[in-house]
Design a protein around this motif. Structure first.
Motif, PDB file in Angstrom:
ATOM      1  N   TRP A 121       0.812  -1.212   0.000  1.00 50.21           N
ATOM      2  CA  TRP A 121       0.000   0.000   0.000  1.00 50.21           C
ATOM      3  C   TRP A 121       0.851   1.269   0.000  1.00 50.21           C
ATOM      4  O   TRP A 121       0.597   2.197  -0.753  1.00 50.21           O
ATOM      5  N   ARG A 122       1.899   1.280   0.827  1.00 50.56           N
ATOM      6  CA  ARG A 122       2.664   2.516   1.030  1.00 50.56           C
ATOM      7  C   ARG A 122       3.914   2.620   0.172  1.00 50.56           C
ATOM      8  O   ARG A 122       4.323   3.717  -0.191  1.00 50.56           O
ATOM      9  N   GLU A 123       4.560   1.501  -0.110  1.00 51.41           N
ATOM     10  CA  GLU A 123       5.866   1.559  -0.772  1.00 51.41           C
ATOM     11  C   GLU A 123       5.824   1.261  -2.277  1.00 51.41           C
ATOM     12  O   GLU A 123       6.772   1.557  -2.974  1.00 51.41           O
ATOM     13  N   ARG A 125       3.992   2.460  -4.853  1.00 53.98           N
ATOM     14  CA  ARG A 125       3.155   3.424  -5.587  1.00 53.98           C
ATOM     15  C   ARG A 125       3.695   3.652  -6.961  1.00 53.98           C
ATOM     16  O   ARG A 125       4.813   3.583  -7.271  1.00 53.98           O
TER      17      ARG A 125
END
Length: 125
Positions: A121-123, A125
């Motif tokens: 989810w966070r890394e 992108r």
């Protein structure tokens, strides 16, 4: 770091198949049926999380520096060692006290999946 996760994932897959075959052929008739089922759980989880380590390795190979994915890989490794390892030792020794480590391995595996989800989810992108 990617090489470590890919290598350990492949080794985990190898062990999963080898230990599964050992359980199916060498343990039948030597240990109780409930322990055969325990052995099956250990090898299934080992194989499943070997694939998870391979996924982590491939992600880190493509994008070095993925901290959450790397943390997930460490948690998969520790969780698999504690979960599957404790069950294998329990079956081979008959010492049920080894089962006390299994839930800690399960918690580490739950954490690993959460870290991998957060990393995706966070890394990524």
């Amino acid at each position: 770091m990617a090489r470590l996760w890919l290598g350990l994932g492949a080794l985990g897959g190898l062990l999963s198949v080898a230990l599964g075959a050992f359980g199916a052929h060498a343990l039948r008739g030597r240990v109780a049926e409930d322990l055969i089922a325990t052995w099956g759980t250990a090898t299934t989880y080992l194989g499943m999380h070997a694939i998870a380590l391979l996924v982590c390795g491939l992600l880190v190979l493509q994008r070095p520096g993925l901290r959450l994915v790397t943390a997930a890989a460490w948690a998969f490794l520790i969780g698999t060692l504690l979960f599957s390892g404790s069950l294998v030792i329990l079956v081979l020794t008959g010492t049920r006290a080894w089962g006390a480590l299994t839930p800690f391995g399960g918690l580490a595996l739950i954490l690993a999946w959460g870290l991998l989800a957060a990393g995706a989810w966070r890394e990524l992108r």
